[in-house]
Design an enzyme around this catalytic site. Structure first.
Site, PDB file in Angstrom:
ATOM      1  N   SER A 195     -10.044  -0.141   7.208  1.00 42.46           N
ATOM      2  CA  SER A 195      -9.270  -0.077   5.888  1.00 42.46           C
ATOM      3  C   SER A 195      -8.583  -1.140   5.343  1.00 42.46           C
ATOM      4  CB  SER A 195      -8.493   1.228   5.779  1.00 42.46           C
ATOM      5  OG  SER A 195      -9.071   2.317   5.989  1.00 42.46           O
ATOM      6  N   SER A 236      -9.683   2.196   2.952  1.00 42.69           N
ATOM      7  CA  SER A 236      -8.621   2.910   2.294  1.00 42.69           C
ATOM      8  C   SER A 236      -7.838   2.064   1.542  1.00 42.69           C
ATOM      9  CB  SER A 236      -8.048   4.066   3.075  1.00 42.69           C
ATOM     10  OG  SER A 236      -7.035   3.393   3.898  1.00 42.69           O
ATOM     11  N   LYS A 293       0.966  -1.251  -0.101  1.00 40.74           N
ATOM     12  CA  LYS A 293      -0.131  -0.092   0.116  1.00 40.74           C
ATOM     13  C   LYS A 293       0.891   1.372  -0.154  1.00 40.74           C
ATOM     14  CE  LYS A 293      -3.881   2.084   2.507  1.00 40.74           C
ATOM     15  NZ  LYS A 293      -4.785   2.007   3.745  1.00 40.74           N
TER      16      LYS A 293
END
Lengths: 483, 92
Positions: free
Chosen positions: A177, A153, A78
């Site tokens: 997330s 997210s 990420k």
């Protein structure tokens, strides 16, 4: 079996037996990224050259018979995790050209096993969101339905694993997330106990809530990746000295006698009927395995979303005050008459709307006249949530809930911030209490969209929830997106 | 939330908004604060001691000089000269 459908165990075997090379494995994923990611948009930066170079190094280690669990394994990271020399943007114009001068501790750990980094995945800007649609660079779509969001997210990581553009990925979870996008994209994702994984090198959103976790096609693979990244780190003052076991060690053990609690508030109004029915059916599956299903209550759930957003935004307002355009990050090119103007213009140009809203909210609840009514009250509610979890865990081993109130939806529905915040109802209490939780797919709605369920464990009990998630997965046939 | 409050918060946050955006933001913040006001419905008191009593001094590292990051790396994401960050010349 095609490479893209392999779990880590099969990949390890294939690499070690020389059935495939690390280069072939890396290239198979890089080719799939080239073929499909134009549409899925899961990656912000693809590190093809680096991946192939790392594959070469990994192969030498494999050839010497010295491979570790993740040697030669492709991993997506990420884009809020610092990777030395590789652009790390947090999906924000503020960090569009930021190249970290150091590796996050999790990257040092993964690199010590010679992983192959495929690239940096898209996310909501600064991890603030539940749809990945606030990303300044890649608004990822859901591989099951490209008209739907992947969640957020960590939507880029979730979509990449779901579309088999990476076998495993790192994500981060501050309010859900990892778990929510795992649920929306039909994969498995785990947020470990707060303090298990070092936050050194994780770009901070809310420091008392942030945790790096893992995402994969199975609970076992989540556990294998989690094994590699956990452990005490002197660079993280909140890092735990708790021993790190093999998180996959209990997989295969019987579920007989395991007490699973269902808090009634998580199954009440506000949860889609299909989601509710699917998770309750999963509870019956556990009962059939010999687990004991217990009802419980968590009255503080009513205040969870506001408690979470007050704490998270207060911390975010503080953490994001470092972005002043001086030392790194976006600096305005407009002429300024003062340093104040330079800083204000740089921040206003660099941050997106959601980030700005959360900074405003954070400063509001910390400001004079509002601090006691909001921030201090949220601190008190945090203690109440923790107490309620402690009370529930006196009578059970883990807790089962829906991961999200709905399945993935269209991007138009992300326009209202308040609705987006309220959609976090199923996930935020886990972060408030610092507990571990894993989401795995338990079914699909009438349109074929994945439904996720979450298992919440006691502190440091990742082994137990990975075991339970894996037990369900053994009897479940997933429907992967056709690509 | 009225415009004056949004302007005040924007000032605290070191952010600026156009007039149009200010109006939109004020509306959104009003709805957000309405959601946050849920916390006022419950009477709970924060016990600060409960959260802040478990820092164990023996676990802190000794106060000694150890290598940190090279200066060249620290300044690598901005314009720099002589290991200092270069900023626009502003005369107030």
């Amino acid at each position: 079996m095609e490479l893209k459908d392999m779990k880590l165990r099969d990949m390890r075997k294939a690499l070690d037996s020389k059935e495939i090379s690390a280069k072939e494995l890396a290239e198979s994923y890089l080719d799939r990224i080239k073929k499909y990611d134009g549409e899925i948009k899961s990656y912000i930066t693809v590190t093809e050259e680096l991946a192939l170079s790392q594959a070469q190094e990994a192969q030498q280690i494999i050839d010497r018979g010295e491979a570790q669990a993740l040697t030669g394994i492709p991993v997506a990271i990420k884009d809020n995790i610092c990777t030395q020399g590789v652009r790390t943007t947090c999906a924000s114009r503020m960090l569009e050209n930021f190249i970290p001068p150091y590796d996050a501790t999790v990257m040092e750990k993964l690199n010590s096993q010679n992983i192959v980094m495929l690239g940096k995945t898209s996310m909501d800007e600064f991890a603030m969101g539940g749809s990945t649609q606030t990303s300044a660079f890649a608004k990822t779509v859901n591989p099951y339905n490209k008209g739907c969001v992947p969640g957020g997210s960590s939507g880029g990581s979730a979509a990449a694993v779901s579309a088999r553009l990476a076998p495993v990925a790192l994500g981060t979870d501050t309010g859900g997330s990892i778990r929510q996008p795992a649920s929306f994209c039909g994969i498995t994702g785990i947020k470990p106990t707060y303090s298990r994984v070092s936050r050194f090198g994780l770009v901070a959103f809310a420091s008392s809530l942030d945790q790096i976790g893992t995402m994969a096609l199975s609970a076992e693979d989540c556990g294998v990746l989690l094994n590699a990244i956990c452990g005490f780190d002197m660079h993280d003052g909140t890092s735990s000295r708790e021993d790190v076991p093999d998180f996959t060690a209990k997989i295969g053990e019987s579920m007989k006698g395991v007490r699973i609690a269902l808090p009634k508030e998580y199954f009440a109004e506000g949860i889609d009927d299909e989601v509710r029915q699917c998770v309750l059916a999963a509870a019956e599956q556990y009962r059939a395995m010999g687990a004991e299903i217990i009802e419980c209550s968590m009255p503080s759930l009513k205040y969870a979303v506001s408690c979470y957003y007050l704490l998270a935004c207060a911390e975010a307002a503080s953490n994001l005050s470092r972005y002043d355009g001086i030392k790194y990050g976006h600096r305005t090119e407009r002429e300024c008459d003062s340093y104040e103007e330079l800083i204000v213009r740089s921040r206003s140009e660099g941050f997106g709307d959601e980030v700005k809203r959360r900074i405003l909210l954070g400063n509001y609840c910390l400001s004079s006249g509002y601090y006691d009514a909001y921030y201090r009250k949220a601190l008190a509610l945090r203690q109440l949530v923790r107490k309620e979890y402690n009370d529930i865990f006196e009578k059970c081993d883990m807790i089962l809930t829906p991961t999200a109130p709905t399945v993935a939806y269209s991007p138009e529905k992300t326009a209202d911030p308040v609705s987006m915040y309220q959609a976090d109802i199923c996930t935020v209490t886990v972060n408030i209490a610092g507990l571990p939780a894993i989401s795995t797919t338990c079914g699909y709605d009438k349109n074929g969209m994945p439904i996720g369920m979450s298992l919440i464990g006691k502190k440091f009990a990742e082994q137990d929830i990975i075991k339970a998630a894996s037990a369900f997965e053994q009897g479940f046939t997933p429907v992967l997106p056709r690509m | 939330m009225d415009m004056e409050m949004v302007k005040y918060l924007a000032d605290l946050s070191k952010l600026e908004f156009s007039d149009e955006k200010l109006g939109e933001t004020a509306q959104q913040m009003t709805s957000i604060i309405e959601l946050m006001d849920t916390v006022k419905e419950i009477d709970v008191t924060y016990d600060a001691y409960k959260d802040n009593h478990d820092v164990f001094l023996p676990e802190l590292r000794s106060d000694s000089v150890i290598p940190s990051m090279e200066t060249a790396k620290i300044v690598s994401n901005a314009k720099s000269s002589d290991n200092c960050f270069v900023v626009p010349k502003v005369v107030e």
